[in-house]
Enzyme design. Sequence first.
Site, PDB file in Angstrom:
ATOM      1  N   PRO A   1       0.774  -1.246   0.000  1.00  0.00           N
ATOM      2  CA  PRO A   1       0.000   0.000   0.000  1.00  0.00           C
ATOM      3  C   PRO A   1       0.808   1.300   0.000  1.00  0.00           C
ATOM      4  O   PRO A   1       0.696   2.123   0.913  1.00  0.00           O
ATOM      5  CB  PRO A   1      -0.828  -0.136   1.274  1.00  0.00           C
ATOM      6  CG  PRO A   1       0.054  -0.917   2.201  1.00  0.00           C
ATOM      7  CD  PRO A   1       0.751  -1.912   1.303  1.00  0.00           C
ATOM      8  N   CYS A   2       1.577   1.524  -1.052  1.00  0.00           N
ATOM      9  CA  CYS A   2       2.355   2.761  -1.132  1.00  0.00           C
ATOM     10  C   CYS A   2       1.446   3.988  -1.270  1.00  0.00           C
ATOM     11  O   CYS A   2       1.885   5.110  -1.019  1.00  0.00           O
ATOM     12  CB  CYS A   2       3.365   2.684  -2.264  1.00  0.00           C
ATOM     13  SG  CYS A   2       2.663   2.335  -3.876  1.00  0.00           S
ATOM     14  N   HIS A   3       0.175   3.768  -1.607  1.00  0.00           N
ATOM     15  CA  HIS A   3      -0.761   4.888  -1.673  1.00  0.00           C
ATOM     16  C   HIS A   3      -0.996   5.505  -0.292  1.00  0.00           C
ATOM     17  O   HIS A   3      -1.490   6.621  -0.194  1.00  0.00           O
ATOM     18  CB  HIS A   3      -2.094   4.451  -2.298  1.00  0.00           C
ATOM     19  CG  HIS A   3      -2.775   3.337  -1.578  1.00  0.00           C
ATOM     20  ND1 HIS A   3      -2.461   2.004  -1.812  1.00  0.00           N
ATOM     21  CD2 HIS A   3      -3.743   3.341  -0.619  1.00  0.00           C
ATOM     22  CE1 HIS A   3      -3.229   1.248  -1.030  1.00  0.00           C
ATOM     23  NE2 HIS A   3      -3.995   2.031  -0.303  1.00  0.00           N
TER      24      HIS A   3
END
Length: 169
Positions: free
Chosen positions: A131-133
């Site tokens: 989940p780099c968002h």
Amino acid sequence: MSIPTHWTAVDGPLGELLLTADPDGTLTSLSVPGQKGGRSVGDDWRHDPGLFREAADQLAAYFAGDLETFSLPTRTDGTPFRRRVWSAVDALPYGATTTYGEIAARIGAPRAAVRAVGGAIGANPLLIVRPCHRVIGADGSLTGYAGGLDRKVRLLTLEGVPLPAPAAR
């Protein structure tokens, strides 16, 4: 002899997702259309939708708001530094955000390493699943996302993250 890349495409609210895996079904990448640094189907790749059934089911559940944590086997290649950054990103809880500086601190990197942390996050081959968002700017701004800021907004909104008000002009 190289290990064959298996692939499939899965429709989703962010567009057609391209998934790749090794022959055992270990997920090696997830790309969105137009992604900076995203993958494209290679001539020697093997189309194998059945290998991705669990990944497709978990992605559908995530987009429906019914799944907060992916439990898929993954394998990504990167430098030791990138792997430390990605491990810290993997640990980010659903619906929470952190900053590039906080990631640097978590992995024991100096504050000056924030750009390198950003580079590692930008090179994440497993969008959505890793989940780099959930990583934002120190001022709360929604800084870069390889899949595009509109997709970052959609993912954070799905997770119930309050978004910053647009800057006044």
